[in-house]
Design a protein around this motif. Structure first.
Motif, PDB file in Angstrom:
ATOM      1  N   GLY A  23      50.577 101.567   7.233  1.00  0.00           N
ATOM      2  CA  GLY A  23      51.426 100.690   6.444  1.00  0.00           C
ATOM      3  C   GLY A  23      50.775  99.334   6.310  1.00  0.00           C
ATOM      4  O   GLY A  23      49.561  99.227   6.423  1.00  0.00           O
ATOM      5  N   PRO A  24      51.558  98.318   6.087  1.00  0.00           N
ATOM      6  CA  PRO A  24      53.019  98.359   6.123  1.00  0.00           C
ATOM      7  C   PRO A  24      53.598  99.058   4.890  1.00  0.00           C
ATOM      8  O   PRO A  24      53.001  99.020   3.817  1.00  0.00           O
ATOM      9  CB  PRO A  24      53.412  96.878   6.137  1.00  0.00           C
ATOM     10  CG  PRO A  24      52.285  96.179   5.473  1.00  0.00           C
ATOM     11  CD  PRO A  24      51.050  96.979   5.784  1.00  0.00           C
ATOM     12  N   VAL A  25      54.732  99.685   5.095  1.00  0.00           N
ATOM     13  CA  VAL A  25      55.463 100.291   3.995  1.00  0.00           C
ATOM     14  C   VAL A  25      56.791  99.564   3.868  1.00  0.00           C
ATOM     15  O   VAL A  25      57.344  99.086   4.856  1.00  0.00           O
ATOM     16  CB  VAL A  25      55.671 101.808   4.175  1.00  0.00           C
ATOM     17  CG1 VAL A  25      54.379 102.557   4.040  1.00  0.00           C
ATOM     18  CG2 VAL A  25      56.322 102.138   5.490  1.00  0.00           C
ATOM     19  N   SER A  26      57.290  99.500   2.632  1.00  0.00           N
ATOM     20  CA  SER A  26      58.486  98.715   2.370  1.00  0.00           C
ATOM     21  C   SER A  26      59.676  99.548   1.917  1.00  0.00           C
ATOM     22  O   SER A  26      60.667  99.008   1.464  1.00  0.00           O
ATOM     23  CB  SER A  26      58.178  97.652   1.312  1.00  0.00           C
ATOM     24  OG  SER A  26      57.763  98.267   0.111  1.00  0.00           O
ATOM     25  N   SER A  27      59.567 100.867   2.034  1.00  0.00           N
ATOM     26  CA  SER A  27      60.681 101.730   1.614  1.00  0.00           C
ATOM     27  C   SER A  27      60.867 102.872   2.599  1.00  0.00           C
ATOM     28  O   SER A  27      59.926 103.280   3.290  1.00  0.00           O
ATOM     29  CB  SER A  27      60.416 102.309   0.225  1.00  0.00           C
ATOM     30  OG  SER A  27      59.365 103.264   0.283  1.00  0.00           O
ATOM     31  N   VAL A  28      62.078 103.393   2.630  1.00  0.00           N
ATOM     32  CA  VAL A  28      62.378 104.552   3.477  1.00  0.00           C
ATOM     33  C   VAL A  28      61.548 105.740   3.021  1.00  0.00           C
ATOM     34  O   VAL A  28      60.958 106.449   3.844  1.00  0.00           O
ATOM     35  CB  VAL A  28      63.895 104.867   3.450  1.00  0.00           C
ATOM     36  CG1 VAL A  28      64.184 106.230   4.070  1.00  0.00           C
ATOM     37  CG2 VAL A  28      64.679 103.770   4.173  1.00  0.00           C
ATOM     38  N   GLY A  53      58.604 105.827   1.482  1.00  0.00           N
ATOM     39  CA  GLY A  53      57.213 105.650   1.894  1.00  0.00           C
ATOM     40  C   GLY A  53      57.029 105.849   3.381  1.00  0.00           C
ATOM     41  O   GLY A  53      56.044 106.451   3.825  1.00  0.00           O
ATOM     42  N   ALA A  54      57.980 105.353   4.168  1.00  0.00           N
ATOM     43  CA  ALA A  54      57.885 105.491   5.618  1.00  0.00           C
ATOM     44  C   ALA A  54      58.028 106.953   6.046  1.00  0.00           C
ATOM     45  O   ALA A  54      57.277 107.434   6.896  1.00  0.00           O
ATOM     46  CB  ALA A  54      58.950 104.631   6.298  1.00  0.00           C
ATOM     47  N   LEU A  55      58.971 107.666   5.445  1.00  0.00           N
ATOM     48  CA  LEU A  55      59.150 109.086   5.780  1.00  0.00           C
ATOM     49  C   LEU A  55      57.899 109.886   5.424  1.00  0.00           C
ATOM     50  O   LEU A  55      57.495 110.785   6.169  1.00  0.00           O
ATOM     51  CB  LEU A  55      60.377 109.664   5.076  1.00  0.00           C
ATOM     52  CG  LEU A  55      61.721 109.204   5.620  1.00  0.00           C
ATOM     53  CD1 LEU A  55      62.861 109.658   4.707  1.00  0.00           C
ATOM     54  CD2 LEU A  55      61.935 109.693   7.047  1.00  0.00           C
ATOM     55  N   LYS A  56      57.272 109.538   4.311  1.00  0.00           N
ATOM     56  CA  LYS A  56      56.036 110.219   3.910  1.00  0.00           C
ATOM     57  C   LYS A  56      54.934 109.984   4.943  1.00  0.00           C
ATOM     58  O   LYS A  56      54.255 110.922   5.364  1.00  0.00           O
ATOM     59  CB  LYS A  56      55.603 109.714   2.533  1.00  0.00           C
ATOM     60  CG  LYS A  56      54.381 110.399   1.961  1.00  0.00           C
ATOM     61  CD  LYS A  56      54.121 109.889   0.533  1.00  0.00           C
ATOM     62  CE  LYS A  56      53.065 110.659  -0.187  1.00  0.00           C
ATOM     63  NZ  LYS A  56      51.724 110.520   0.289  1.00  0.00           N
ATOM     64  N   LYS A  58      63.854 110.381  12.140  1.00  0.00           N
ATOM     65  CA  LYS A  58      62.633 111.206  12.073  1.00  0.00           C
ATOM     66  C   LYS A  58      61.691 110.872  13.226  1.00  0.00           C
ATOM     67  O   LYS A  58      61.120 111.768  13.847  1.00  0.00           O
ATOM     68  CB  LYS A  58      61.937 110.998  10.725  1.00  0.00           C
ATOM     69  CG  LYS A  58      60.832 111.973  10.471  1.00  0.00           C
ATOM     70  CD  LYS A  58      61.408 113.340  10.263  1.00  0.00           C
ATOM     71  CE  LYS A  58      60.388 114.285   9.688  1.00  0.00           C
ATOM     72  NZ  LYS A  58      60.888 115.656   9.680  1.00  0.00           N
ATOM     73  N   LEU A  59      61.525 109.587  13.524  1.00  0.00           N
ATOM     74  CA  LEU A  59      60.683 109.199  14.655  1.00  0.00           C
ATOM     75  C   LEU A  59      61.259 109.744  15.960  1.00  0.00           C
ATOM     76  O   LEU A  59      60.517 110.274  16.796  1.00  0.00           O
ATOM     77  CB  LEU A  59      60.543 107.674  14.727  1.00  0.00           C
ATOM     78  CG  LEU A  59      59.721 107.030  13.615  1.00  0.00           C
ATOM     79  CD1 LEU A  59      59.841 105.515  13.675  1.00  0.00           C
ATOM     80  CD2 LEU A  59      58.265 107.451  13.677  1.00  0.00           C
TER      81      LEU A  59
END
Length: 133
Positions: free
Chosen positions: A37-42, A44-47, A76-77
């Motif tokens: 990341g950083p990722v700014s969306s759910v 993107g983070a799930l991916k 998920k984590l």
């Protein structure tokens, strides 16, 4: 300032504020850690979690990502037994029941406090039968 040993660790950073994300990423990299990341969306983070779960040591999660709550990523984590820390503008005592015992820091947080918290997270329990690719 005490040097922490985060070398070789791999952290997911989920943060929608550019400056906050930049500070977290720089602090981690200065301590020798790598960052997804950083990722700014759910989404993107799930991916990222689904693609790199075997590599992740922990996650740093902002709770509110432009009006979308990060809790699906936290779930998920947790399913993958990847520890995580919430860093939020909300009050930490307002976390939903499943997450009330998770480490939480209020923004703006001291980066050394965050790094110390990450350094003291329990080690991730990785399955013995998987090998790194």
């Amino acid at each position: 300032m005490q040097k922490l040993n985060l070398s070789g660790r791999f952290y997911l950073v989920v943060e929608d504020e550019y400056l906050a994300a930049s500070i977290i990423v720089t602090a981690l990299e200065d301590e020798g850690a790598a960052v997804a990341g950083p990722v700014s969306s759910v989404t993107g983070a799930l991916k990222l979690v689904s693609e790199r779960a075997d590599e992740l040591d922990a996650g740093i999660l902002d709770i509110d990502l432009r009006g979308v709550m990060v809790y699906p990523v936290a779930e998920k984590l947790a399913e993958q037994r990847i520890p995580f820390v919430f860093v939020t503008g909300y009050e930490c005592d307002c976390l939903p029941e499943p997450f009330r015992t998770m480490p939480c820091l209020n923004k703006p947080c001291d980066e050394q406090e965050l790094l110390g918290l990450l350094a003291n997270l329990p080690s991730r329990q990785r399955p013995a039968n998987r090998s790194a690719t």
